[in-house]
Design a protein around this motif. Sequence first.
Motif, PDB file in Angstrom:
ATOM      1  N   LEU A   1      -2.410   1.377  -0.258  1.00  0.00           N
ATOM      2  CA  LEU A   1      -3.007   0.631  -2.210  1.00  0.00           C
ATOM      3  C   LEU A   1      -1.970   0.486  -3.073  1.00  0.00           C
ATOM      4  O   LEU A   1      -1.885   1.748  -2.996  1.00  0.00           O
ATOM      5  CB  LEU A   1      -4.744   1.106  -1.373  1.00  0.00           C
TER       6      LEU A   1
ATOM      7  N   HIS B   1     -13.289  -4.017  -0.728  1.00  0.00           N
ATOM      8  CA  HIS B   1     -13.827  -2.689  -0.497  1.00  0.00           C
ATOM      9  C   HIS B   1     -13.965  -2.058  -1.642  1.00  0.00           C
ATOM     10  O   HIS B   1     -15.310  -1.013  -1.600  1.00  0.00           O
ATOM     11  CB  HIS B   1     -11.943  -2.689  -0.589  1.00  0.00           C
TER      12      HIS B   1
ATOM     13  N   ALA C   1      -2.367  -4.389  -0.108  1.00  0.00           N
ATOM     14  CA  ALA C   1      -3.151  -4.211  -1.025  1.00  0.00           C
ATOM     15  C   ALA C   1      -3.634  -4.047  -2.301  1.00  0.00           C
ATOM     16  O   ALA C   1      -2.829  -3.010  -2.262  1.00  0.00           O
ATOM     17  CB  ALA C   1      -4.884  -3.726   0.174  1.00  0.00           C
TER      18      ALA C   1
ATOM     19  N   GLN D   1      -0.082  -8.210  -8.001  1.00  0.00           N
ATOM     20  CA  GLN D   1      -0.438  -8.992  -7.505  1.00  0.00           C
ATOM     21  C   GLN D   1       0.171 -10.194  -6.554  1.00  0.00           C
ATOM     22  O   GLN D   1       0.624 -10.955  -5.400  1.00  0.00           O
ATOM     23  CB  GLN D   1      -1.871  -9.724  -8.070  1.00  0.00           C
TER      24      GLN D   1
END
Length: 443
Positions: free
Chosen positions: A200, A391, A220, A214
Amino acid sequence: MIEKSTGTKVEEAQTAALQLAKISDEDRSNALHAIADSIAARQDEILEANEMDVREAKDLLAAGEYSQALVDRLKLSPSKLENITEMVRSVASQDDPLGKTQTARELDENLELYKCTVPIGVIGTIFESRPDALVQIAALGLKSGNAVILKGGSEASHSNRILFEVIQEATAEMPTGWSQLIEARADVDTLLEMDDSIDLLMPRGSSEFVRYIQDNTSIAVLGHTEGICHVYVDDKADLSMATEIAYDAKVQYPAVCNAVETLLVHENVAADFLPKIAERYIEADIEMRGDEASRAIVEMEQASRDDWTTEYGDLVISVKIVSSLEEAIDHITTYGSKHTESIVTEDSDRASFFMRSLDSASVFHNASTRFSDGYRYGLGAEVGISTGKIHARGPVGLEGLTTYQYYLEGDGQVVGTYSGTDAKQFTHEDYEESWNPGSLFER
């Protein structure tokens, strides 16, 4: 001493993450208290290092390369260090986020399925300006059993190094490599390519920087861009309350993402409210930028369309008069960043309509947007605020740094038994029980 490569540091973090996940909550919490003790004991060293960063930042501020907001976020003080140690102890006192049984389900007699919380693994964090972010992220990573890769901004390099050193020494009993500091800008691109090693990424910085992260990784990413927060003063508001909320939301700490950037005021109360809040803002050196209707009531700068989409992070606020609750909602939906919004009103139905009509991570009634914070939410601290929906959302604390695994306890069962004309049937019965390895054999 030869500096390790970023790849080596990430490999060490991977190994440490597997070990850290098995360490008891008591040991992880004791290590956090050791961090707090060490920060307090080495306060003078930390402040001296921070002063070096602040001096360099002020030179760049004078040259027009840095903003005052960046310098404000960068600066530490004895009281801020005290708040940091309090935050670390608060994280230590939180319930263990690991090993919690979210669901327990009997699939058949002596065939039981458990869904349990576990760490995410290796978390890469990239942040700018705020050295306290390094401690927050490290503390939450340790408590949640995650290894952390810490990439701070060059403007806080002296502060980050001493704080990292303090954390390393205080957690010497933890797995080697559970926290790693990287500093070179080129190392960020290396991190972005390590999708097989990093689970992450959590960037904290400008919207352009977050979008760059991004767009350039398959890892992620959990983060937010701008914090364009709004306070809407309804025509059913208590104007004294509204004045205090609008003042606190802007003035208490203008440089952070949960500070209000746009003040919306219902036209029925604008003539009474705007002079009151303008007086308070002027005392605090706040620059007001308003639409034509606002400027007809209070003298202020002309707002442009860009002001509605700007996160100032500074002593500036935009003001707009609206004709209805619906217009306020439309404005926030059009120009907001889905961070935090607040309505001030004594009408509970209007408050409910406002709160249910917006898609922001946090929506408040009669409260300052500054409450949008992991520590104030009782999360101990936060690694950032997520404006996404997958999430984790809002302030990301310990729960946002965990995922889950399924554990199945059986007694020799095979799938073939549950297939064919004479197949056994699953019971699929949920019940309240925590997973305990080998529990079937202890009954």
